[in-house]
Design a protein around this motif. Structure first.
Motif, short mmCIF file in Angstrom:
data_model
loop_
_atom_site.label_atom_id
_atom_site.label_comp_id
_atom_site.label_asym_id
_atom_site.label_seq_id
_atom_site.Cartn_x
_atom_site.Cartn_y
_atom_site.Cartn_z
N CYS A 1 0.84 -1.19 0.00
CA CYS A 1 0.00 0.00 0.00
C CYS A 1 0.87 1.24 0.00
O CYS A 1 2.09 1.17 0.19
N ARG B 1 -2.89 3.35 -9.75
CA ARG B 1 -4.32 3.02 -9.73
C ARG B 1 -4.59 1.54 -9.49
O ARG B 1 -5.70 1.06 -9.70
N VAL C 1 -4.24 2.73 -1.61
CA VAL C 1 -3.86 3.96 -0.91
C VAL C 1 -4.62 4.01 0.41
O VAL C 1 -5.85 3.90 0.42
N THR C 2 -3.90 4.14 1.51
CA THR C 2 -4.54 4.24 2.83
C THR C 2 -4.24 5.60 3.43
O THR C 2 -3.17 6.16 3.21
N ILE C 3 -5.19 6.15 4.19
CA ILE C 3 -5.01 7.48 4.77
C ILE C 3 -5.11 7.40 6.30
O ILE C 3 -5.79 6.55 6.85
N ALA D 1 -9.01 11.65 -0.50
CA ALA D 1 -9.44 10.27 -0.74
C ALA D 1 -10.57 10.21 -1.76
O ALA D 1 -10.58 9.35 -2.65
N LEU E 1 -9.15 10.87 -5.24
CA LEU E 1 -8.39 9.73 -5.74
C LEU E 1 -9.30 8.59 -6.16
O LEU E 1 -9.04 7.91 -7.16
N LYS E 2 -10.39 8.38 -5.44
CA LYS E 2 -11.36 7.35 -5.83
C LYS E 2 -11.96 7.67 -7.19
O LYS E 2 -12.13 6.78 -8.03
N TRP F 1 -8.25 5.27 -8.12
CA TRP F 1 -7.38 4.65 -7.12
C TRP F 1 -8.22 3.92 -6.07
O TRP F 1 -9.23 4.44 -5.62
N VAL G 1 -8.90 3.25 -2.39
CA VAL G 1 -8.56 4.04 -1.19
C VAL G 1 -9.35 3.52 0.00
O VAL G 1 -10.53 3.19 -0.12
N GLU G 2 -8.69 3.47 1.14
CA GLU G 2 -9.39 3.16 2.39
C GLU G 2 -8.66 3.85 3.54
O GLU G 2 -7.48 4.18 3.43
#
Length: 470
Positions: free
Chosen positions: A173, A230, A234-236, A248, A251-252, A256, A258-259
């Motif tokens: 990730c 993509r 990707v984690t935030i 986020a 990016l979605k 991408w 994302v979570e």
């Protein structure tokens, strides 16, 4: 040191930033099969790393607690290189040689660390480079008496904490974290940190110019993901940060996955990492670095370990040089014998000239002149290749040489690769200043847009051996 780690009950982690002039420090200890943070503090870098360690020890029961230091990721640069299948002992010098050709600073101003993995043919390697002043801020004037375990990017601390304080933290990730100085980015795989970076942005920039910050973030994200753009998750963190929440969503929409990282509140509370003001900050990194000091994990991108490996490789090279001293001595004697022969030839020439002065016979004088011309031509035809190669080596300064072509009566042709045009021009100027080198011409320098390297050809005359009259 490994044995001390296994038995140590406490460890210290320090994040050093020469840019901010700060040291963020934390201390952790073992507790019921897990760990907990027992102390945290922020110090001024000007006060020195030693001073920070001494003040941490005031809150420690172990005067020999391991110390792990993290360099701020905003001060690091990463490059990828491919290596041929060679013995492991040769890797440090090979890595350094190839990496220095790709980096903009001279080798004496850089500290390198790396992570190597096996490939189909040889090795794939990612090299982290830190400016010498950043590394010296951590190692200079440091008297830890063997307690220093590792010197790594600060992102290693967060990566080491992730599986312990976040629920279902998946890898590979790319983590986006909000920090006081902007957005920190870490690419992770199952083995650990792959890359790290920081998008510098003041809180006012994020509030007033979020679009510009988002553009910088997307550019760095594309670069960090490389061929997995993509595709990689990707984690935030933290998930409730307004800017990261908007990022986020953007990016979605761009494709991408994302979570948000979900913190394990019980684990964080048990580890005493649930301080709200510390969420996602440097002190969290320092805590992860301290925890690393209590484990048997050998981290990647360890600048201290890379130093040791490079020194070991240099020692081995020195040993090989000692074994070759006999051969070198023979070579020196051979050179001396050539020199003796050359001076003998000069003496013979002088004697011939004296004979010419007393000769009145024109035929004999003509014969002597022919002999003299022949002997001088023989002396002039002996090229000193060692001197030529030394002139090139002394001027190289980090440039990678591909080939050197030398043929009697023609200019020397040299093909090489440099890290930029300035390095090429510097090489040309230094070579022109060497004795015996004349008319150095730069031919067809070309910049590779992908690698940012310049491939070029130099042609030059060397003494009188290449057709240039003295």
């Amino acid at each position: 040191m490994e044995q001390e780690k296994k038995t140590a009950q406490q460890a210290m982690g320090l994040v050093i930033s020469t840019g901010a002039g700060k040291i963020w420090a934390a201390m952790v200890r073992r507790r019921n099969g897990s760990f907990e943070r027992t102390y945290q503090a922020t110090f001024e870098l000007a006060e020195g790393v030693d001073n920070a360690v001494k003040r941490l020890l005031e809150h420690s029961d172990d005067p020999q607690a391991p110390v792990v230091i993290g360099l701020d990721s905003s001060q690091l640069r990463y490059v990828d290189i491919s290596l041929p299948p060679v013995e492991s002992g040769l890797l440090p010098q090979l890595i350094r040689t190839q990496a220095e050709a790709r980096l903009p600073l001279d080798s004496d101003r850089l500290q390198l660390a790396w992570r190597v993995s096996a490939a189909a043919q040889g090795y794939e390697c990612t090299v982290a480079a830190a400016r010498w002043d950043a590394a010296e801020a951590a190692l200079g004037r440091l008297s830890l008496n063997g307690r220093l375990f590792a010197l790594v990017p600060d992102a290693v601390g967060f990566a080491h904490l992730m599986p312990r304080i976040f629920a279902a933290a998946r890898r590979p990730c790319i983590v986006l974290r909000r920090r006081t100085d902007g957005i920190a980015m870490i690419r992770l795989d199952e083995a650990g940190v792959v890359r790290s970076a920081v998008i510098h942005a003041e809180p006012s920039d994020i509030l007033e110019r979020p679009v510009l910050v988002m553009q910088d973030l997307q550019i760095e994200l594309e670069s960090m993901a490389e061929k997995q753009a993509r595709q990689i998750l990707v984690t935030i963190w933290p998930g409730d940060d307004p800017f990261l929440h908007r990022a986020a969503e953007a990016l979605k929409r761009d494709g991408w996955p994302v979570e948000a990282l979900t913190p394990d509140r019980d684990a964080m509370k048990q580890a005493r990492l649930d301080d709200a003001q510390d969420a996602g900050g440097h002190l969290l990194d320092a805590s992860g670095l301290a925890l690393l000091g209590l484990t048997e994990t050998e981290p990647a991108f360890d600048f201290m370990r890379s130093r040791q490996l490079s020194q070991t490789a240099q020692d081995a090279a020195l040993h090989r040089k000692k074994r070759l001293r006999t051969v070198a001595a023979i070579a020196v004697l051979a050179v001396l014998s050539l020199a003796v022969g050359y001076w003998s030839l000069l003496l013979e020439t002088q004697q011939l000239r004296r004979e010419l002065e007393v000769q009145v016979d024109g035929v004999k004088a003509q014969t002597i002149l022919q002999q003299q011309a022949y002997q001088e031509a023989v002396a002039r035809a002996r090229v000193d290749m060692i001197a030529l190669l030394e002139a090139i080596q002394d001027s190289r300064d980090g440039i990678l040489l591909d080939s050197i072509e030398f043929e009697q009566g023609k200019p020397v042709k040299l093909v090489a690769v440099a890290g930029g045009y300035e390095q090429v021009y510097g090489f040309q100027k230094r070579l022109e200043d060497k004795d015996g080198v004349n008319q150095v011409r730069l031919i067809d320098p070309r910049l590779d847009e992908r690698t940012r390297q310049v491939r070029f050809t130099l042609q030059f005359h060397y003494q009188h051996f290449t057709g240039l009259k003295p």
